[in-house]
Design a protein around this motif. Structure first.
Motif, short mmCIF file in Angstrom:
data_model
loop_
_atom_site.label_atom_id
_atom_site.label_comp_id
_atom_site.label_asym_id
_atom_site.label_seq_id
_atom_site.Cartn_x
_atom_site.Cartn_y
_atom_site.Cartn_z
N LYS A 7 0.83 -1.20 0.00
CA LYS A 7 0.00 0.00 0.00
C LYS A 7 0.87 1.25 0.00
O LYS A 7 0.56 2.24 -0.65
N HIS A 17 -8.76 6.57 -3.30
CA HIS A 17 -8.69 5.19 -2.87
C HIS A 17 -9.06 4.22 -3.99
O HIS A 17 -9.38 3.07 -3.74
N ASP A 108 -4.19 -10.89 0.87
CA ASP A 108 -3.83 -10.09 2.04
C ASP A 108 -3.38 -8.69 1.63
O ASP A 108 -3.67 -7.70 2.31
N SER A 111 -6.49 -6.73 0.57
CA SER A 111 -7.40 -6.42 1.69
C SER A 111 -6.96 -5.18 2.46
O SER A 111 -7.77 -4.58 3.18
N LYS A 112 -5.70 -4.75 2.30
CA LYS A 112 -5.23 -3.54 2.98
C LYS A 112 -5.96 -2.30 2.48
O LYS A 112 -5.94 -1.26 3.14
N TRP A 113 -6.59 -2.40 1.31
CA TRP A 113 -7.30 -1.26 0.76
C TRP A 113 -8.75 -1.20 1.21
O TRP A 113 -9.46 -0.24 0.90
N ASP A 115 -11.63 -1.02 4.36
CA ASP A 115 -11.69 -0.39 5.67
C ASP A 115 -11.09 -1.33 6.71
O ASP A 115 -11.27 -2.54 6.64
N SER A 116 -10.37 -0.77 7.68
CA SER A 116 -9.64 -1.59 8.65
C SER A 116 -10.55 -2.56 9.40
O SER A 116 -10.13 -3.65 9.77
N SER A 117 -11.80 -2.17 9.62
CA SER A 117 -12.73 -3.04 10.35
C SER A 117 -13.21 -4.22 9.52
O SER A 117 -13.75 -5.19 10.06
N LYS A 118 -13.00 -4.17 8.20
CA LYS A 118 -13.50 -5.23 7.31
C LYS A 118 -12.37 -6.03 6.66
O LYS A 118 -12.65 -6.95 5.90
N GLN A 119 -11.13 -5.66 6.94
CA GLN A 119 -10.01 -6.27 6.23
C GLN A 119 -9.94 -7.78 6.42
O GLN A 119 -9.83 -8.54 5.46
N LYS A 120 -10.00 -8.23 7.68
CA LYS A 120 -9.83 -9.66 7.95
C LYS A 120 -10.94 -10.49 7.33
O LYS A 120 -10.68 -11.51 6.67
#
Length: 242
Positions: A7, A17, A108, A111-113, A115-120
């Motif tokens: 990123k 984004h 992985d 997924s960094k792009w 939102d942090s709450s939805k990455q995993k």
């Protein structure tokens, strides 16, 4: 081999984004062409062509439009797997472990792009979808060992997803992990059959009073008693030695 950008490496190219509009349009066109090739491929060269188009789309997007990029990643792996199954020179056994690592690393990074709450959760869902797709291709082409490898990986992802949504049940996570390992490998299953009775026999010899077991005097007697109890599911007795 192309390494996916991080990123930090891609933030300087375009503002915002998502990828540049023109690059996005080109990438979507490449993905559409790769999709058409996947459904109409008749030889390995067709699959290679489609995989290259999908790879070009990934490079153009630079992971900055995650949903479209995941679509391109899925297509690339599906086309490569389809090509490997169609190409007789590759050999019957296809390397699955490295492909799964490839998928994991790429997803992985994408997924960094999110939102942090939805990455995993986004990464888990994407991995399960992609691996399920290539597992289906292996099944249709009779690559049963490769299919089982994918199935074991999907079980692992399902386990992570399950306990992520039910943290209160983390206490039983080792039990589920153990069961999954046993059903995914015949070698581990056979090993467990030998290891458990031996372990129980050692514990018996260390902590159990010899008077509790008729005829059990030596360490080998404890091991034999453990095996008989383990497989017969009932206690056993040995004749007294004269």
């Amino acid at each position: 081999e192309w390494n996916p950008p991080s990123k930090a490496e891609t933030t300087g190219g375009y503002q915002g984004h998502s990828a540049n509009g023109r690059l996005m349009l080109i990438a979507e066109t490449l993905i559409d062409r790769a999709e058409n090739i996947f459904h109409s491929a008749r030889k390995p060269q067709d699959c290679i062509h489609g995989a290259m188009l999908a790879l070009e789309a990934i490079e153009l997007l630079a992971y900055k439009t995650p949903t479209t990029c995941l679509e391109a990643i899925a297509l690339r792996h599906k086309l490569e797997v389809q090509g490997e199954c169609m190409f007789y020179g590759v050999g019957y056994n296809i390397d699955v472990s490295n492909r799964l690592k490839d998928i994991e690393g790429e997803v992985d990074s994408v997924s960094k792009w999110f939102d942090s709450s939805k990455q995993k959760m986004s990464a888990l869902n994407a991995k399960m979808s992609i691996v399920t797709d290539i597992m289906r291709i292996f099944h249709e082409n009779g690559q049963f060992d490769e299919e089982q490898g994918c199935l074991s990986y999907v079980r692992k992802l399902n386990r992570i997803w399950f306990f992520h949504n039910r943290p209160v049940l983390n206490i039983i996570r080792p039990i589920r992990w153990y069961i999954e390992k046993l059903i995914s490998s015949l070698g581990l299953f056979v090993l467990a059959i030998f290891v458990w009775p031996i372990s129980l026999g050692i514990i018996s010899s260390l902590y159990c009073d010899e008077k509790q077991f008729t005829g059990v005097k030596t360490f080998s007697d404890h091991i034999a008693h453990a095996y008989i109890t383990f497989f017969a599911l009932q206690t056993s007795s040995f004749p007294e030695k004269g």
